[in-house]
Design an enzyme around this catalytic site. Structure first.
Site, mmCIF file in Angstrom:
data_model
loop_
_atom_site.group_PDB
_atom_site.id
_atom_site.type_symbol
_atom_site.label_atom_id
_atom_site.label_comp_id
_atom_site.label_asym_id
_atom_site.label_seq_id
_atom_site.Cartn_x
_atom_site.Cartn_y
_atom_site.Cartn_z
ATOM 1 N N LYS A 196 -10.302 100.222 76.294
ATOM 2 C CA LYS A 196 -11.267 101.227 75.842
ATOM 3 C C LYS A 196 -11.344 101.060 74.327
ATOM 4 C CE LYS A 196 -12.054 104.720 74.108
ATOM 5 N NZ LYS A 196 -12.882 104.843 72.866
ATOM 6 N N GLU A 225 1.281 102.870 68.135
ATOM 7 C CA GLU A 225 1.335 102.455 66.736
ATOM 8 C C GLU A 225 0.390 103.383 65.982
ATOM 9 O OE1 GLU A 225 0.221 101.463 63.553
ATOM 10 O OE2 GLU A 225 -0.555 99.515 64.226
ATOM 11 N N CYS A 282 -3.416 100.455 59.215
ATOM 12 C CA CYS A 282 -2.214 101.215 59.592
ATOM 13 C C CYS A 282 -1.083 100.911 58.634
ATOM 14 C CB CYS A 282 -1.764 100.828 60.999
ATOM 15 S SG CYS A 282 -3.077 100.885 62.198
ATOM 16 N N GLU A 338 -1.189 110.363 55.555
ATOM 17 C CA GLU A 338 -1.929 109.097 55.657
ATOM 18 C C GLU A 338 -3.405 109.400 55.382
ATOM 19 O OE1 GLU A 338 -2.554 107.210 59.502
ATOM 20 O OE2 GLU A 338 -2.086 105.277 58.595
#
Ligand code: ADP
Length: 484
Positions: free
Chosen positions: A180, A255, A289, A386
């Site tokens: 997906k 992750e 990331c 983040e």
């Protein structure tokens, strides 16, 4: 559709070896982030399409795909890698247009996808169990077996690299996959299906269902026919996916990003460090990331390094993906407003330097100037959250102990780098920092398809990349034979 490089349909799902419109017939607009213009439509897949994809993958496991010997799986992956390389220019143009990343970065992503396919193609027939010395009269051995059907929920920032590392490893182990991709950027996931088809993968081994996270994504993560989910994305969605998987008691690999530091000690080679310090923060417009969003600098070199960092920042240029400057736009208006919101929260901080948005950047694109902030306290929101944009904070420290404490002072633990010429300090710091990957006198190690990658804490759990990923995409069976 203005994207000349496309050679496959964008508004369909790829299920059971066929391009199929979504069951509900719905589509979503496809936006070019460099211009803000809608350039096409993608399928808005839903639960029905996920059901069909999982059924096709389940059948593939007991059909042609499940019967292929390991070396044949490897050969197919290798062949697919070569086909990816034969499509480098097209794939790079598609990814640059869809994600907004500068063309050279998109090209690097294509090459990484090819490397993953080569690496996992080569590994497919080298995954072995072991024999275990046991009680007299027994022979005991282990077999590594695929989970079965694996679900892969892919983000928009590095679609090709993340598909390569997760789907490549899952296929090498013999799983059948349902992907997906993200609604913001799914074109190269569809290209992956087209190339797999061209390479000769049996039907059902690879299925791609584009759509919204809350529809197709949720349906995949909740599906009782899926035996493993791998997800790369945000912490809240990672939590939702782990919860959904827990209801079916299936393993997940998550992750979830980070707030990765680079520690620059007073004896570091600053000439060598400088490009890494900046590039690791601004690559892909900070939407990475493993971006390095915190620069921890020893106070004795802080001012001189800040000057040099600021000079680099002032030279950074931002513009449309295809003009291939240092940074492209952010993926969406929403992402831009998130980053702008953080910059507003950092108004109290010293803005050491900004890059420049090129005059050629269309007004509808989602551009933001890369920003270097100085004098940041380790507990400031911008030093803890983040941001997922081109923003780096510089934090001074006085000694090694304090540097490690700051490095470990967020909820995340994905990667970190240590800049020092002292071997003893390299070893001490590498041990003391909580992160899944540590770099010494570099950052990122050139991408490292071979190197296990993943985090601790809110950065997630499980490892992708390298041989380690093959363990995550398989389960171990122990066989104990009594023979006397
Ligand atoms: P970002 O915030 O960077 O867009 P997300 O974590 O929201 O990252 O999205 C990463 C991937 O997860 C995308 O493919 C998205 O469609 C998918 N996703 C988002 N919400 C859900 C959900 N509730 N369940 C499953 N997948 C989801």
């Amino acid at each position: 559709m203005t994207l000349a490089a496309l050679w496959y349909p964008t508004d369909k799902c790829f299920i059971d070896g066929r391009w199929q419109p979504p069951a509900n017939g719905k589509t979503l607009p496809l936006e070019n982030p460099s211009t803000g213009q809608v350039i096409g439509q993608i399928a808005r897949g839903s639960k029905d399409d996920i059901d069909a994809a999982v059924a096709a993958a389940t059948a593939a496991r007991t059909g042609d795909w499940g019967h292929l010997p390991a070396f044949e799986r490897g050969r197919l992956l290798g062949h697919m890698g070569r086909l990816v390389l034969s499509h480098v220019d097209q794939l790079a143009e598609i990814e640059a247009t869809d994600v907004g990343k500068p063309l050279k970065q998109a090209r690097a992503d294509v090459l990484a996808l090819a490397r993953y396919l080569e690496f996992y193609g080569g590994a497919a027939d080298k995954i072995m169990g072991e024999t275990i010395p046991y009680l007299n009269g027994y022979t005991v051995y282990t077999l590594r077996e695929p989970h079965g059907v694996t679900g892969h929920i892919i983000p928009w920032n590095y679609p090709m690299q993340i598909i390569g590392r997760s789907v490549g490893a899952a296929l090498a182990m013999g799983n059948a996959c349902v992907l997906k991709p993200a609604e913001e950027a799914c074109l190269t996931a569809l290209a992956f299906a087209a190339i797999a088809d061209e390479a000769g993968f049996p039907r059902g081994a690879i299925n791609v269902v584009p759509g919204l996270g809350t529809e197709a994504g949720a349906a995949l993560s909740e599906h009782s026919g899926v035996q493993h989910i791998s997800f790369t994305g945000s912490v809240p969605v990672g939590g939702l996916i782990q919860t959904a998987a827990a209801r079916n008691v299936v393993p997940v690999t998550l992750e979830l990003g980070g707030k990765s530091p680079q520690l620059v000690f007073e004896d570091a080679d600053l000439d060598a460090a400088l490009p890494y310090l900046v590039n690791a923060g601004i690559q892909n417009a900070g939407q990475t990331c493993s971006a390095s969003s915190r620069l921890l600098v020893h106070r004795s070199i802080h001012d001189q390094l800040l000057d040099r960092l600021a000079a680099r920042y002032r030279a950074l240029r931002v513009g449309p993906a295809m003009s291939d400057l240092d940074l492209g736009p952010l993926i969406s208006a929403n992402q831009k407003s998130i980053v702008a919101g953080y910059l507003a929260k950092g108004r109290d901080l010293e803005c050491a330097a900004k890059g420049e948005i090129s005059q050629s950047a269309p007004t509808g694109g989602h551009y933001i100037a890369p920003t270097l902030l100085a004098g940041v306290a380790p507990d400031h929101t911008l030093a803890r959250d983040e941001i997922f944009g081109p923003v780096q904070v510089v934090i001074p420290f006085d000694d090694e102990e304090q540097a490690i404490a700051i490095a470990n002072g967020t909820d995340f633990g994905l990667v970190a780098s240590i800049w020092t010429n002292s071997g003893a300090r390299q070893m001490r710091a590498a041990k003391a920092i909580r992160a899944g990957q540590i770099f010494i006198n570099n950052y990122g190690a050139g991408g490292g398809v071979e190197l296990p990658f993943g985090g601790i804490g809110k950065s997630g759990h499980g490892r992708e990349k390298g041989f380690e990923a093959l363990y995550g995409f398989s389960t171990l069976k122990t066989i104990a034979a009594l023979h006397n």
